[in-house]
Design an enzyme around this catalytic site. Sequence first.
Site, mmCIF file in Angstrom:
data_model
loop_
_atom_site.group_PDB
_atom_site.id
_atom_site.type_symbol
_atom_site.label_atom_id
_atom_site.label_comp_id
_atom_site.label_asym_id
_atom_site.label_seq_id
_atom_site.Cartn_x
_atom_site.Cartn_y
_atom_site.Cartn_z
ATOM 1 N N ASN A 194 49.011 2.673 -19.315
ATOM 2 C CA ASN A 194 47.692 2.053 -19.162
ATOM 3 C C ASN A 194 47.233 1.616 -20.544
ATOM 4 O O ASN A 194 47.221 2.422 -21.485
ATOM 5 C CB ASN A 194 46.670 3.057 -18.615
ATOM 6 C CG ASN A 194 47.000 3.505 -17.187
ATOM 7 O OD1 ASN A 194 47.966 3.038 -16.596
ATOM 8 N ND2 ASN A 194 46.190 4.391 -16.651
ATOM 9 N N GLU B 244 46.354 9.309 -16.591
ATOM 10 C CA GLU B 244 45.708 9.536 -17.886
ATOM 11 C C GLU B 244 45.266 10.994 -18.101
ATOM 12 O O GLU B 244 44.065 11.279 -18.195
ATOM 13 C CB GLU B 244 44.504 8.602 -18.040
ATOM 14 C CG GLU B 244 44.863 7.136 -17.917
ATOM 15 C CD GLU B 244 43.731 6.184 -18.307
ATOM 16 O OE1 GLU B 244 42.600 6.662 -18.575
ATOM 17 O OE2 GLU B 244 43.970 4.968 -18.374
ATOM 18 N N GLU C 82 47.767 0.001 -15.682
ATOM 19 C CA GLU C 82 46.380 -0.457 -15.828
ATOM 20 C C GLU C 82 46.282 -1.341 -17.048
ATOM 21 O O GLU C 82 46.875 -1.050 -18.096
ATOM 22 C CB GLU C 82 45.391 0.708 -16.030
ATOM 23 C CG GLU C 82 45.032 1.435 -14.768
ATOM 24 C CD GLU C 82 43.980 2.519 -15.009
ATOM 25 O OE1 GLU C 82 43.126 2.365 -15.912
ATOM 26 O OE2 GLU C 82 44.031 3.520 -14.283
ATOM 27 N N TYR D 137 44.343 -0.761 -22.844
ATOM 28 C CA TYR D 137 43.128 -1.585 -22.949
ATOM 29 C C TYR D 137 42.925 -2.144 -24.354
ATOM 30 O O TYR D 137 42.623 -3.316 -24.517
ATOM 31 C CB TYR D 137 41.893 -0.781 -22.506
ATOM 32 C CG TYR D 137 41.911 -0.536 -21.011
ATOM 33 C CD1 TYR D 137 41.408 -1.476 -20.136
ATOM 34 C CD2 TYR D 137 42.513 0.611 -20.479
ATOM 35 C CE1 TYR D 137 41.466 -1.288 -18.755
ATOM 36 C CE2 TYR D 137 42.584 0.810 -19.108
ATOM 37 C CZ TYR D 137 42.058 -0.143 -18.247
ATOM 38 O OH TYR D 137 42.134 0.038 -16.902
ATOM 39 N N ARG E 99 48.032 -0.133 -6.359
ATOM 40 C CA ARG E 99 47.994 1.232 -6.899
ATOM 41 C C ARG E 99 46.640 1.850 -6.569
ATOM 42 O O ARG E 99 45.606 1.306 -6.948
ATOM 43 C CB ARG E 99 48.195 1.184 -8.420
ATOM 44 C CG ARG E 99 48.034 2.516 -9.114
ATOM 45 C CD ARG E 99 48.355 2.403 -10.610
ATOM 46 N NE ARG E 99 48.258 3.700 -11.238
ATOM 47 C CZ ARG E 99 47.247 4.081 -12.021
ATOM 48 N NH1 ARG E 99 46.263 3.256 -12.316
ATOM 49 N NH2 ARG E 99 47.233 5.298 -12.530
ATOM 50 N N HIS F 238 43.571 11.175 -9.887
ATOM 51 C CA HIS F 238 42.826 10.279 -10.776
ATOM 52 C C HIS F 238 41.452 10.932 -10.955
ATOM 53 O O HIS F 238 40.432 10.397 -10.529
ATOM 54 C CB HIS F 238 42.752 8.879 -10.163
ATOM 55 C CG HIS F 238 42.426 7.791 -11.144
ATOM 56 N ND1 HIS F 238 43.192 6.663 -11.302
ATOM 57 C CD2 HIS F 238 41.398 7.644 -12.027
ATOM 58 C CE1 HIS F 238 42.648 5.864 -12.221
ATOM 59 N NE2 HIS F 238 41.551 6.439 -12.675
HETATM 60 C C1 FCB Z 1 40.904 3.918 -17.320
HETATM 61 C C2 FCB Z 1 40.752 4.634 -15.994
HETATM 62 C C3 FCB Z 1 40.237 3.746 -14.874
HETATM 63 C C4 FCB Z 1 39.160 2.807 -15.362
HETATM 64 C C5 FCB Z 1 39.607 2.068 -16.597
HETATM 65 C C6 FCB Z 1 38.585 1.075 -17.123
HETATM 66 O O1 FCB Z 1 40.858 4.828 -18.350
HETATM 67 O O2 FCB Z 1 41.988 5.188 -15.594
HETATM 68 O O3 FCB Z 1 39.796 4.576 -13.831
HETATM 69 O O4 FCB Z 1 37.996 3.504 -15.566
HETATM 70 O O5 FCB Z 1 39.908 2.988 -17.614
#
Ligand code: FCB
Length: 475
Positions: free
Chosen positions: A298, A169, A376, A300, A80, A124
């Site tokens: 995405n 995002e 992500e 985290y 990607r 992006h």
């Molecule tokens: C996301 C972004 C990516 C990277 C990660 C850690 O929010 O899409 O570009 O910075 O975080």
Amino acid sequence: MPDLTTPPFPPAFLWGAATSAYQIEGAVREGGRTPSIWDTFSHTPGRTAGGDHADVTVDHYHRYRDDVALMADLGLTAYRFSVSWPRVQPTGRGPAVQVGLDFYRRLVDELLAHGIKPALTLYHWDLPQELEDAGGWPERDTAYRFAEYAQIMGEALGDRVEQWTTLNEPWCSAFLGYGSGVHAPGRTDAGASLRAAHHLNLAHGLATSALRSAIPARDSIAVSLNSSVVRPASLSPADMAAARKIDDLANGVFHGPMLHGSYPQSLFEATRSVTDWSYVQDGDLTLIHQPLDALGLNYYTPTLVEATETAPAGSPRSDGHGLSAYSPWPGADDVAFLQTPGERTEMGWTIDPTGLHELIMRYTREAPGLPLYVTENGAAYDDKPDPEGNVHDPERIAYLHGHLSAVRRAIADGADVRGYYLWSLMDNFEWAYGYGKRFGLVHVDYETQVRTIKGSGRRYADIIRDHRSRARRAA
Ligand code: FCB
């Protein structure tokens, strides 16, 4: 070592890694490319850690062949990446620059030659600076410009790229870019951030239609959302209401119009003091609500909130990360953000794979029948080569195991997840944090550009190899 492939992932599951143009390409003045908002922002004193910028970064523009060879070493089946809008359409309008298109065609051909599926993201975060000078995302015209650019890319690469993503995002583009100002273009105007959100939605819808007319019917169109897993600190009505408000501002503001054709009514109420939404024109919601072929998620870390006293009018509330005095959450001065307990990565983000499972299950309900991709997921650690030159990153291996198990659990619970893209293929420019945060499966020495596959990269390669041989045996 945990067995991650029993029960197996679906045979056609894609194993990928992700990057984005500004973070890895460098070559910012080559081939007629003009500055994007991130060039301007990163060169503005005080905006990024240490004044870091991505003029060279990991020099992928010149080293893309070596980087694809690394992907092949890892056994990736998908990659990607994003296209730099100002590299193919420098002013954000008018005809494309052939040199720019050629770079992406060469990259895609190199991927295909190695049996790696290209997954292309159109945006992006690197808006051509000229479009920001004309008003940026708060301006309606930017959405039309984006559709034109989507059409150009679709016509140029639709024959060889089957997976398309409009925006990455949009929450970050709207609310970090125009609200808290920690991302380019660095504006701190709550009203403008909501206007930007609407025009990003419109851009997604118009670009989806433009792409449909330009690419073969077999190609897939998606959007990647960083939808938040919002958890209330308690079950008190006030905390539950705080969580619902943040859910609207993080998630409903995008998936509402994109997936359901409407904004949540509660979002209008929560943001009444900031905007009157008069820029939402008749017919916009129909334009935004286009059929999609997949949804990218995405993830985290989860978001933990509680109700709090409303800050006095006009007094800015911090973004919760200590990067800005301004909040990226318009109309939510009565919500406080708490640190989720548990171990954290180098970003300070709590590690919680249950959040990924929750997110996937939520969108399984929110968008029934729509294939999902984790576009992500990853972790930053302070990785350094040892005296022999090896990079050991057991924490990232544990993170990967935890999150892949969560994906597998979601699939077992009925979710249609078709692939996983680890963030990131290699260490790179981490936006406002500069080069201090390393997310890669591959370590990059920024002085010499030497790439070294980390322990996590080796482990990921093993997982992929196991999966592929099992899938072959089952076939
Ligand atoms: C996301 C972004 C990516 C990277 C990660 C850690 O929010 O899409 O570009 O910075 O975080």
